[in-house]
Design a protein around this motif. Structure first.
Motif, mmCIF file in Angstrom:
data_model
loop_
_atom_site.group_PDB
_atom_site.id
_atom_site.type_symbol
_atom_site.label_atom_id
_atom_site.label_comp_id
_atom_site.label_asym_id
_atom_site.label_seq_id
_atom_site.Cartn_x
_atom_site.Cartn_y
_atom_site.Cartn_z
ATOM 1 N N LEU A 12 0.842 -1.201 0.000
ATOM 2 C CA LEU A 12 0.000 0.000 0.000
ATOM 3 C C LEU A 12 0.876 1.249 0.000
ATOM 4 O O LEU A 12 0.614 2.203 -0.738
ATOM 5 N N GLY A 13 1.924 1.229 0.801
ATOM 6 C CA GLY A 13 2.847 2.363 0.828
ATOM 7 C C GLY A 13 3.496 2.605 -0.525
ATOM 8 O O GLY A 13 3.572 3.737 -1.007
ATOM 9 N N LEU A 16 1.022 4.116 -2.912
ATOM 10 C CA LEU A 16 0.810 5.535 -2.625
ATOM 11 C C LEU A 16 1.974 6.382 -3.132
ATOM 12 O O LEU A 16 1.759 7.471 -3.682
ATOM 13 N N THR A 19 1.590 6.567 -6.934
ATOM 14 C CA THR A 19 0.482 7.442 -7.310
ATOM 15 C C THR A 19 0.815 8.892 -7.007
ATOM 16 O O THR A 19 0.501 9.789 -7.799
ATOM 17 N N GLY A 20 1.464 9.142 -5.883
ATOM 18 C CA GLY A 20 1.866 10.510 -5.539
ATOM 19 C C GLY A 20 2.830 11.084 -6.558
ATOM 20 O O GLY A 20 2.711 12.251 -6.961
ATOM 21 N N SER A 50 -2.136 16.913 -2.840
ATOM 22 C CA SER A 50 -2.521 15.528 -2.568
ATOM 23 C C SER A 50 -1.414 14.563 -2.981
ATOM 24 O O SER A 50 -1.214 13.536 -2.334
ATOM 25 N N GLU A 54 0.292 11.951 -0.510
ATOM 26 C CA GLU A 54 0.368 10.524 -0.841
ATOM 27 C C GLU A 54 1.785 9.988 -0.708
ATOM 28 O O GLU A 54 1.992 8.893 -0.181
ATOM 29 N N GLY A 58 2.823 7.200 1.932
ATOM 30 C CA GLY A 58 3.412 5.969 1.404
ATOM 31 C C GLY A 58 4.749 5.654 2.053
ATOM 32 O O GLY A 58 4.990 4.524 2.489
ATOM 33 N N THR A 75 -4.019 7.450 6.766
ATOM 34 C CA THR A 75 -4.164 6.986 5.386
ATOM 35 C C THR A 75 -5.635 6.723 5.061
ATOM 36 O O THR A 75 -6.120 7.115 3.991
ATOM 37 N N PHE A 79 -7.965 8.603 2.200
ATOM 38 C CA PHE A 79 -8.789 7.952 1.181
ATOM 39 C C PHE A 79 -10.234 8.452 1.224
ATOM 40 O O PHE A 79 -10.879 8.596 0.186
ATOM 41 N N LEU A 115 -9.834 0.473 -0.162
ATOM 42 C CA LEU A 115 -8.568 1.107 0.213
ATOM 43 C C LEU A 115 -8.583 1.526 1.681
ATOM 44 O O LEU A 115 -7.578 1.397 2.385
ATOM 45 N N ALA A 119 -5.993 0.034 4.438
ATOM 46 C CA ALA A 119 -5.156 0.867 5.308
ATOM 47 C C ALA A 119 -5.351 0.497 6.779
ATOM 48 O O ALA A 119 -4.376 0.377 7.529
#
Length: 140
Positions: A12-13, A16, A19-20, A50, A54, A58, A75, A79, A115, A119
């Motif tokens: 997940l990190g 993120l 995506t960031g 954002s 993220e 992450g 987190t 979301f 999501l 988290a």
């Protein structure tokens, strides 16, 4: 913390962070298209902010295991906070990220709660909350 949860937290990190970085670079225009019109900030500012959040979340999920419960709650809250952008994309019919139909955009909406659960579960945040409630009920 189980190995499976640790792997899920790290994945997940990493997602993120990826995506960031996308917010700041290769996918910026598509993220800008998702910013709700009613927000009182310029869309590019929202996307950059954002993206930075993220990346920070992450990295925190990956390296700050000691603080994982608090980071899990942050987190999950993030979301929830960005969910209006997904709703805006659905309502306005904006094509982005290959989501070029109402069905595709609607299915994406269903993944946001997953999501949040990811988290909370992968960081042990939900388990910590349940344990705290259990202790309180025993002491009452």
């Amino acid at each position: 913390m189980t190995l499976v949860r640790t792997i899920a937290r790290v994945l997940l990190g990493a997602a993120l962070v990826f995506t960031g970085v996308g917010h700041l670079t290769f996918a910026r225009a598509e993220f800008v298209a998702q910013v709700p019109q009613w927000l009182p900030l310029p869309p590019d500012v929202v996307v950059v902010a954002s993206g930075v959040v993220e990346i920070a979340l992450g990295i925190s999920l990956i390296v700050l295991a000691r603080w994982r419960v608090a980071i899990g709650w942050l987190t999950a809250a993030f979301f929830v906070a960005i969910f209006p952008g997904n709703v805006e994309q659905f309502v306005s019919g904006t094509d982005a990220f290959g989501l070029d139909s109402d069905l595709a955009r609607g299915i994406r909406l269903l993944f946001q709660p997953l999501l949040v659960v990811w988290a909370l579960w992968s960081t042990g945040a939900f388990a910590a909350w349940r344990e705290r409630r259990r202790r309180r009920s025993r002491s009452s």
